[in-house]
Each structure stands twice: as C-alpha cells, then as structure tokens.
Design a protein around this motif. Sequence first.
Motif, PDB file in Angstrom:
ATOM      1  N   ASN A 202       0.814  -1.217   0.000  1.00 39.65           N
ATOM      2  CA  ASN A 202       0.000   0.000   0.000  1.00 39.65           C
ATOM      3  C   ASN A 202       0.846   1.265   0.000  1.00 39.65           C
ATOM      4  N   ILE A 203       2.129   1.151  -0.323  1.00 34.44           N
ATOM      5  CA  ILE A 203       3.016   2.313  -0.417  1.00 34.44           C
ATOM      6  C   ILE A 203       3.251   2.635  -1.889  1.00 34.44           C
ATOM      7  N   PRO A 204       3.620   3.873  -2.215  1.00 35.95           N
ATOM      8  CA  PRO A 204       3.880   4.227  -3.615  1.00 35.95           C
ATOM      9  C   PRO A 204       4.925   3.301  -4.232  1.00 35.95           C
ATOM     10  N   THR A 205       4.582   2.724  -5.377  1.00 39.17           N
ATOM     11  CA  THR A 205       5.426   1.715  -6.017  1.00 39.17           C
ATOM     12  C   THR A 205       5.627   2.065  -7.481  1.00 39.17           C
ATOM     13  N   LEU A 206       6.874   1.951  -7.928  1.00 40.98           N
ATOM     14  CA  LEU A 206       7.208   2.192  -9.331  1.00 40.98           C
ATOM     15  C   LEU A 206       7.803   0.925  -9.928  1.00 40.98           C
ATOM     16  N   LEU A 207       7.253   0.477 -11.048  1.00 42.25           N
ATOM     17  CA  LEU A 207       7.810  -0.636 -11.815  1.00 42.25           C
ATOM     18  C   LEU A 207       8.498  -0.060 -13.038  1.00 42.25           C
ATOM     19  N   ILE A 208       9.766  -0.394 -13.244  1.00 40.87           N
ATOM     20  CA  ILE A 208      10.526   0.067 -14.408  1.00 40.87           C
ATOM     21  C   ILE A 208      10.865  -1.142 -15.260  1.00 40.87           C
ATOM     22  N   ALA A 209      10.343  -1.168 -16.481  1.00 47.69           N
ATOM     23  CA  ALA A 209      10.560  -2.305 -17.382  1.00 47.69           C
ATOM     24  C   ALA A 209      11.450  -1.898 -18.542  1.00 47.69           C
ATOM     25  N   ALA A 210      12.141  -2.885 -19.126  1.00 45.47           N
ATOM     26  CA  ALA A 210      12.958  -2.669 -20.325  1.00 45.47           C
ATOM     27  C   ALA A 210      12.120  -3.017 -21.551  1.00 45.47           C
ATOM     28  N   GLY A 211      12.081  -2.095 -22.503  1.00 46.88           N
ATOM     29  CA  GLY A 211      11.245  -2.301 -23.684  1.00 46.88           C
ATOM     30  C   GLY A 211      11.659  -3.476 -24.535  1.00 46.88           C
ATOM     31  N   GLN A 212      12.950  -3.861 -24.469  1.00 48.32           N
ATOM     32  CA  GLN A 212      13.462  -4.985 -25.253  1.00 48.32           C
ATOM     33  C   GLN A 212      14.020  -6.072 -24.335  1.00 48.32           C
ATOM     34  N   ASP A 213      13.333  -6.312 -23.233  1.00 51.98           N
ATOM     35  CA  ASP A 213      13.809  -7.295 -22.256  1.00 51.98           C
ATOM     36  C   ASP A 213      13.761  -8.699 -22.860  1.00 51.98           C
ATOM     37  N   GLU A 214      14.924  -9.338 -22.919  1.00 53.79           N
ATOM     38  CA  GLU A 214      15.034 -10.666 -23.509  1.00 53.79           C
ATOM     39  C   GLU A 214      14.952 -11.773 -22.460  1.00 53.79           C
ATOM     40  N   VAL A 237       8.066   2.150 -18.882  1.00 55.55           N
ATOM     41  CA  VAL A 237       8.869   1.319 -19.784  1.00 55.55           C
ATOM     42  C   VAL A 237       9.924   2.193 -20.447  1.00 55.55           C
ATOM     43  N   ILE A 238      11.177   1.768 -20.351  1.00 58.50           N
ATOM     44  CA  ILE A 238      12.258   2.451 -21.056  1.00 58.50           C
ATOM     45  C   ILE A 238      12.455   1.721 -22.383  1.00 58.50           C
ATOM     46  N   SER A 245      20.988  -3.969 -20.075  1.00 59.96           N
ATOM     47  CA  SER A 245      21.461  -2.643 -20.487  1.00 59.96           C
ATOM     48  C   SER A 245      20.575  -1.520 -19.975  1.00 59.96           C
ATOM     49  N   ILE A 246      19.519  -1.841 -19.251  1.00 55.90           N
ATOM     50  CA  ILE A 246      18.583  -0.804 -18.806  1.00 55.90           C
ATOM     51  C   ILE A 246      19.267   0.272 -17.973  1.00 55.90           C
ATOM     52  N   SER A 247      20.242  -0.115 -17.154  1.00 56.95           N
ATOM     53  CA  SER A 247      20.905   0.861 -16.288  1.00 56.95           C
ATOM     54  C   SER A 247      21.824   1.795 -17.059  1.00 56.95           C
ATOM     55  N   ASP A 248      22.087   1.505 -18.343  1.00 52.09           N
ATOM     56  CA  ASP A 248      22.909   2.393 -19.164  1.00 52.09           C
ATOM     57  C   ASP A 248      22.111   3.578 -19.697  1.00 52.09           C
ATOM     58  N   SER A 249      20.791   3.483 -19.627  1.00 55.02           N
ATOM     59  CA  SER A 249      19.944   4.554 -20.145  1.00 55.02           C
ATOM     60  C   SER A 249      19.924   5.737 -19.188  1.00 55.02           C
ATOM     61  N   PRO A 250      19.990   6.973 -19.723  1.00 49.98           N
ATOM     62  CA  PRO A 250      19.881   8.149 -18.848  1.00 49.98           C
ATOM     63  C   PRO A 250      18.522   8.234 -18.158  1.00 49.98           C
ATOM     64  N   GLU A 251      17.516   7.536 -18.701  1.00 48.70           N
ATOM     65  CA  GLU A 251      16.205   7.526 -18.081  1.00 48.70           C
ATOM     66  C   GLU A 251      16.174   6.721 -16.784  1.00 48.70           C
ATOM     67  N   TYR A 252      17.135   5.830 -16.644  1.00 47.55           N
ATOM     68  CA  TYR A 252      17.125   4.886 -15.532  1.00 47.55           C
ATOM     69  C   TYR A 252      17.182   5.611 -14.188  1.00 47.55           C
ATOM     70  N   LEU A 253      18.247   6.386 -13.969  1.00 45.78           N
ATOM     71  CA  LEU A 253      18.396   7.080 -12.686  1.00 45.78           C
ATOM     72  C   LEU A 253      17.337   8.167 -12.530  1.00 45.78           C
ATOM     73  N   ARG A 254      16.901   8.766 -13.638  1.00 43.65           N
ATOM     74  CA  ARG A 254      15.854   9.781 -13.540  1.00 43.65           C
ATOM     75  C   ARG A 254      14.565   9.165 -12.998  1.00 43.65           C
ATOM     76  N   LEU A 255      14.185   8.025 -13.557  1.00 40.90           N
ATOM     77  CA  LEU A 255      12.971   7.353 -13.074  1.00 40.90           C
ATOM     78  C   LEU A 255      13.141   6.872 -11.640  1.00 40.90           C
ATOM     79  N   LEU A 256      14.331   6.380 -11.323  1.00 39.57           N
ATOM     80  CA  LEU A 256      14.587   5.961  -9.947  1.00 39.57           C
ATOM     81  C   LEU A 256      14.390   7.129  -8.983  1.00 39.57           C
ATOM     82  N   GLY A 257      14.932   8.267  -9.369  1.00 36.77           N
ATOM     83  CA  GLY A 257      14.800   9.450  -8.533  1.00 36.77           C
ATOM     84  C   GLY A 257      13.350   9.850  -8.343  1.00 36.77           C
ATOM     85  N   GLU A 258      12.561   9.761  -9.397  1.00 39.46           N
ATOM     86  CA  GLU A 258      11.142  10.083  -9.301  1.00 39.46           C
ATOM     87  C   GLU A 258      10.409   9.069  -8.420  1.00 39.46           C
TER      88      GLU A 258
END
Length: 260
Positions: A202-214, A237-238, A245-258
């Motif tokens: 019941n706490i704020p939750t963020l799911l971050i997925a890789a668009g090309q997850d193999e 979804v990034i 390779s998801i952590s190589d994206s500049p969106e990764y840490l930005r979304l984490l921060g949000e």
Amino acid sequence: MPPPNVSRMPRVLMFIAVIVVALYLALCVGLWVFQRALIYFPQPRSVETPLLTVSDAGTQVLVSLRAHDGPNALIYFGGNAEDVSRNMPSFAQAFPDHALYFLNYRGYGGSTGSPSEDAIARDAVALFDKVYAEHPHIALVGRSLGSGVAIRLASQRPAARLVLITPYNSLEEIAARQFPIFPVKWLLRDRFESWRYAARINIPTLLIAAGQDEVILDSSTQRLYEHFAKGVAVLEVIPEVGHNSISDSPEYLRLLGEGL
C-alpha cells in the motif's frame, strides 16, 4: 510366423522408451538437485566500500554501505548475477541525501553461505530492521531477481517507497519458459512469487521495465502490475533497452529518482 526382425521390433521400441524415460527422470532429478546453480551466479565485490554485517546462524552476510545522517535510506537488492557494489558510485551521486545499503546475497561479494529464497528473505528482514533503527524513511529498490526480494520485504516491513526494476510475476513463469519440457511447477524450490505479495503493498510503487527485455517478458511484468491495488503502482517502460542494459539509459536514474 513373422520374420525375426519384425518380432524383435516391439522389444526394441520398449527398450528405447525405457531409456528415454530413464534419461528424462535423471534430468528431472538433476534439475531438482542443481537448480540453485541455474538460478544464482555469485559475483565477487569489485568496489570497496565500508561494510555492514548481518549475521544469521553463523553465516556472515555483507552489506556495501554509504553512510549518511538523516531520515532517508535506500536498500538495494540486485540481480542473480550482479555485483551490487558496482552501483555504489552512480547511486551515491544520484541520491546524495540517502544512506545506501546494498545487500550482497549469501555467496556474493564476500558473504558466506549459499543463496536461497528463504535465506535471502531472512537477511533482507534483518537488514531492514537494522537500518530502520537509524533511518525511518526507507526506500526499497530491487532489480530483476532482487525485485522479488524487495516486494516480499515491502509486504512485511514499513518501507516508505518501493521500486522494482525489470520485475517479474514469478520465477516459476520464467523457468517454465526456459525449460518447457520439464514439470517446473513440481521441481522448483525457490519460486519468488512476487504476485503473491503485490496485493499487500500500500506504499507508492514504481515498476521500471525494459522495452526490449530478452529475459522477462513484458506480459510477466504486466501480470505483476495488475496484482497491485488500483492507484498504488505505476509502470514505466524504457524503450530500446534490454534486461542488462537498462541501467545504461539516462532515463534509468531519472525514473529511480522520481520513484523515491
């Protein structure tokens, strides 16, 4: 009277069938005995940081640490073949107001013992309780295998936020896709059933997925997302990045921060 080679055919086929069944059963036994070697791939610790120790029945579990005063802390659980200490420099820069605690699973990063779902879960609870004594506002972050650790812990302890990176509905789903001819449902011991805990969050939750997850299909992440109560979780979804390779994206840490 049929020719000799015809009369022998049923016996030959029966012999072949027995051999095939015996080999199949032997493979099933092998999967049962050695399955954890197919799930966990321990890595050494490559980045030297201060260490916190969480002990359990003679097992020494090490936690890579960046200390910081104040209420905020972040506990990170990595993937099955991840050296979590490698994330310390980027996380320290991205989250300067958080104390950072990265769990080295048993067998990983100098920790003793052997990893298993229940053992990691116990270590995660012990770590949370130790951190919570100093930091009342704890964000839990889990990546890949670690997403199953983080969501289970969030259902048991008063975390403030939860972030799941490349999360899955259950490990059984992934194993069944990789070993379709085997009765995975009956063989698997470490199931990491994230869906089972999602409804309790019941706490704020963020799911971050890789668009090309193999590794983890988007359908698995979607099923997990649907188990959360309405309004609790957000799925981002990034695109054009893979599982590793998801952590190589500049969106990764930005979304984490949000998410924090």
